[in-house]
Design an enzyme around this catalytic site. Structure first.
Site, PDB file in Angstrom:
ATOM      1  N   ARG A  82      21.439  -8.257  -7.524  1.00 15.14           N
ATOM      2  CA  ARG A  82      21.659  -7.545  -6.476  1.00 15.14           C
ATOM      3  C   ARG A  82      22.879  -7.941  -5.664  1.00 15.14           C
ATOM      4  O   ARG A  82      23.931  -7.730  -6.106  1.00 15.14           O
ATOM      5  CB  ARG A  82      20.269  -7.225  -5.782  1.00 15.14           C
ATOM      6  CG  ARG A  82      19.222  -6.865  -6.416  1.00 15.14           C
ATOM      7  CD  ARG A  82      17.773  -6.632  -5.419  1.00 15.14           C
ATOM      8  NE  ARG A  82      17.652  -7.682  -4.741  1.00 15.14           N
ATOM      9  CZ  ARG A  82      16.398  -7.943  -4.097  1.00 15.14           C
ATOM     10  NH1 ARG A  82      15.570  -7.086  -4.169  1.00 15.14           N
ATOM     11  NH2 ARG A  82      16.361  -9.019  -3.363  1.00 15.14           N
TER      12      ARG A  82
ATOM     13  N   CYS B 143      -6.240  13.828   3.356  1.00 18.98           N
ATOM     14  CA  CYS B 143      -5.372  14.561   4.187  1.00 18.98           C
ATOM     15  C   CYS B 143      -4.506  13.780   4.940  1.00 18.98           C
ATOM     16  O   CYS B 143      -4.381  12.554   5.112  1.00 18.98           O
ATOM     17  CB  CYS B 143      -6.209  15.386   5.077  1.00 18.98           C
ATOM     18  SG  CYS B 143      -7.553  16.506   4.228  1.00 18.98           S
TER      19      CYS B 143
ATOM     20  N   ARG C 257      11.130 -20.161   0.290  1.00 18.12           N
ATOM     21  CA  ARG C 257      11.096 -19.103   1.254  1.00 18.12           C
ATOM     22  C   ARG C 257       9.830 -18.324   0.752  1.00 18.12           C
ATOM     23  O   ARG C 257      10.000 -17.667  -0.475  1.00 18.12           O
ATOM     24  CB  ARG C 257      12.337 -18.198   0.857  1.00 18.12           C
ATOM     25  CG  ARG C 257      13.819 -19.052   1.195  1.00 18.12           C
ATOM     26  CD  ARG C 257      14.801 -17.881   1.036  1.00 18.12           C
ATOM     27  NE  ARG C 257      14.770 -17.246  -0.280  1.00 18.12           N
ATOM     28  CZ  ARG C 257      15.496 -17.430  -1.294  1.00 18.12           C
ATOM     29  NH1 ARG C 257      16.377 -18.503  -1.162  1.00 18.12           N
ATOM     30  NH2 ARG C 257      15.494 -16.366  -2.183  1.00 18.12           N
TER      31      ARG C 257
ATOM     32  N   TYR D 170      -8.908  20.108   1.008  1.00 19.85           N
ATOM     33  CA  TYR D 170      -8.037  21.054   0.641  1.00 19.85           C
ATOM     34  C   TYR D 170      -8.091  21.266  -0.965  1.00 19.85           C
ATOM     35  O   TYR D 170      -7.966  20.114  -1.632  1.00 19.85           O
ATOM     36  CB  TYR D 170      -6.523  20.605   0.954  1.00 19.85           C
ATOM     37  CG  TYR D 170      -6.227  20.859   2.618  1.00 19.85           C
ATOM     38  CD1 TYR D 170      -6.473  21.851   3.264  1.00 19.85           C
ATOM     39  CD2 TYR D 170      -5.600  19.707   3.243  1.00 19.85           C
ATOM     40  CE1 TYR D 170      -6.203  21.908   4.626  1.00 19.85           C
ATOM     41  CE2 TYR D 170      -5.378  19.593   4.445  1.00 19.85           C
ATOM     42  CZ  TYR D 170      -5.582  21.028   5.151  1.00 19.85           C
ATOM     43  OH  TYR D 170      -5.197  20.950   6.357  1.00 19.85           O
TER      44      TYR D 170
ATOM     45  N   LYS E 289      10.594 -10.296   7.081  1.00 18.19           N
ATOM     46  CA  LYS E 289      11.076  -9.012   7.147  1.00 18.19           C
ATOM     47  C   LYS E 289      10.269  -7.795   7.202  1.00 18.19           C
ATOM     48  O   LYS E 289       9.004  -8.022   6.762  1.00 18.19           O
ATOM     49  CB  LYS E 289      12.136  -8.956   5.771  1.00 18.19           C
ATOM     50  CG  LYS E 289      11.275  -9.189   4.632  1.00 18.19           C
ATOM     51  CD  LYS E 289      12.155  -9.243   3.524  1.00 18.19           C
ATOM     52  CE  LYS E 289      11.241  -9.346   2.126  1.00 18.19           C
ATOM     53  NZ  LYS E 289      12.149  -9.943   0.842  1.00 18.19           N
TER      54      LYS E 289
ATOM     55  N   HIS F 247      18.194 -15.983  -5.742  1.00 16.50           N
ATOM     56  CA  HIS F 247      16.580 -15.257  -5.324  1.00 16.50           C
ATOM     57  C   HIS F 247      16.256 -15.146  -6.888  1.00 16.50           C
ATOM     58  O   HIS F 247      17.149 -14.560  -7.875  1.00 16.50           O
ATOM     59  CB  HIS F 247      16.952 -14.070  -4.780  1.00 16.50           C
ATOM     60  CG  HIS F 247      15.546 -13.421  -4.502  1.00 16.50           C
ATOM     61  ND1 HIS F 247      14.431 -14.182  -3.897  1.00 16.50           N
ATOM     62  CD2 HIS F 247      15.309 -12.021  -4.191  1.00 16.50           C
ATOM     63  CE1 HIS F 247      13.462 -13.268  -3.677  1.00 16.50           C
ATOM     64  NE2 HIS F 247      13.900 -12.191  -3.989  1.00 16.50           N
TER      65      HIS F 247
ATOM     66  N   ASP G  59      -4.624  13.281   8.467  1.00 17.19           N
ATOM     67  CA  ASP G  59      -5.462  12.795   9.331  1.00 17.19           C
ATOM     68  C   ASP G  59      -6.812  12.373   9.097  1.00 17.19           C
ATOM     69  O   ASP G  59      -7.241  11.681   9.910  1.00 17.19           O
ATOM     70  CB  ASP G  59      -5.529  13.840  10.593  1.00 17.19           C
ATOM     71  CG  ASP G  59      -4.084  14.370  10.763  1.00 17.19           C
ATOM     72  OD1 ASP G  59      -3.253  13.549  10.925  1.00 17.19           O
ATOM     73  OD2 ASP G  59      -4.075  15.408  10.980  1.00 17.19           O
TER      74      ASP G  59
END
Ligand SMILES: *Cc1c(COP(=O)(O)O)cnc(C)c1O
Length: 361
Positions: free
Chosen positions: A128, A297, A209, A250, A38, A154, A299
């Site tokens: 859930r 930052c 699983r 920054y 997933k 689960h 980038d």
């Protein structure tokens, strides 16, 4: 394409490591293994991961959504696939036609899954989805004229070995199974995730699983011979000397205490480096761990290299298996107060190129 393209950042996905992990988990479980792919294979790429897991002995694939399951089918994968989460009114006809098994937690879902092989999910305490025990007898009875392949559930806390909830959930799971058998069903059973596979082989039932451990990240406290599959790397874009007293990035939150060499690395929070790691991040460059200074930052990040000789183009490892002393996804997670699942799953980024090593065929 013309010219040479050097990616600014890449995730290297080691399929040999993945196959090693799948084989280890299969050996531990001694029952069939469902490889959970997933969220685009926890950020590693669902299709290549699924294929490598099947090569290494997994026999089932687990997807969350029907769309994820169909992506696997469209890639030519014929192994059985279970998809377990869909919304009310979602059109499941393509998935059903493609032979995708569906998880069913309620009478509504039973109707929606008409025509599919189904895995009836009992809520044993995670709260859930899953059918509440009070509604289970009715669901089981109604499912008798469907193709019921399995019952499943689960765990909530299998990553805390010894937690009493594990046995409590297993007990409720067995009660639910007895009810299904009494109604004439002969389903397979599966409840264990990676953590339970590693710590509670007695609860493997008919299939496990596995997700995180297959990607080489260990969810349990005990040492395991798992190999992290993902390495996140970039390279130095530019280097400069800066003087004592100068601030960096920054807000100028970091001030050089002495003259030093700064390396600019072209990755930032737009590439999966969490800004929350500002001031807490190290990278591996030119054979050493070096601190990232100032704020992360969008980038770029800036690495303080002291008086080391660092050149543009030098490899920078952000995280990897840790064998060479580089940081790991786990270290990032610990520093952020999260889990390594989130770190690697966040690495599906348009600017980060994925490269597979150890591929067969
Ligand atoms: C994600 C998931 C798994 C795999 O869990 P890991 O902790 O990654 O092994 C197994 N079953 C279900 C239903 C899941 O959603």
């Amino acid at each position: 394409m013309s010219g040479q393209y050097a990616p600014r950042a890449e995730t290297i996905v080691d399929l040999d490591a993945l196959r090693h992990n799948v084989a280890l988990l299969a050996e531990r479980a001694k029952v069939p293994v469902m490889a959970v792919v997933k969220a685009d294979g926890y950020g590693h790429g669902a299709v290549p991961i699924a294929k490598a897991a099947l090569e290494a002995g997994a026999t089932w694939l687990g997807a969350c959504s029907a769309v994820e399951a169909l992506t696997l089918r469209e890639a030519g994968i014929e192994a059985p696939i279970l998809a377990w989460l869909y919304g009310p009114g979602e059109d499941l006809s393509d998935a059903i036609a493609a032979g995708v098994d569906l998880g069913v937690s309620s009478m509504d879902e039973l109707r929606a899954a008409e025509g599919a092989a189904i895995h009836l999910k009992i809520d044993t305490g995670l709260n859930r989805n899953g059918c509440p025990p009070e509604e289970w007898p009715e669901l089981v009875r109604a499912a008798r004229d469907h193709n019921v392949r399995a019952i499943w559930s689960h765990f909530a806390s299998a990553d805390e070995p010894g937690d009493p909830s594990v046995d409590r959930q297993a007990e409720r799971f067995e009660q639910a199974y007895e009810i299904a058998v009494a109604e004439g069903l002969k389903p397979m059973r599966h409840i264990s995730n990676s953590a339970a596979t590693l710590t509670r082989p007695d609860l493997a039932y008919d299939m496990v699983r596995v997700g995180i451990a297959m990607y080489g990240l260990n969810p349990v406290p005990q040492q395991e011979d798992l190999r992290p599959v993902m390495t996140f790397r970039s390279s130095v874009a530019s280097v400069k000397r800066t003087r004592a007293g100068e601030g960096v990035s920054y807000g100028l939150t970091w001030i050089a205490q002495q003259d030093t060499t700064l390396a600019l690395v072209p990755v930032g929070y737009g590439d999966g480096v969490p800004r929350g790691l500002s001031g807490k991040l190290e990278v591996f460059v030119a054979g050493h761990r070096r601190p990232v200074v100032g704020r992360v930052c969008m980038d770029q990040i800036v690495v303080d290299c002291g008086d080391d000789k660092v050149r543009p183009g030098d490899e920078v490892i952000l995280f990897g298996p840790g064998d060479r002393g580089e940081p790991t996804a786990r270290e990032w997670a610990d520093n952020l107060g999260t889990i390594d699942y989130e770190i690697v799953t966040n690495m599906y980024r348009p600017r980060v190129v994925r490269r597979y090593v150890g591929a067969r065929g």
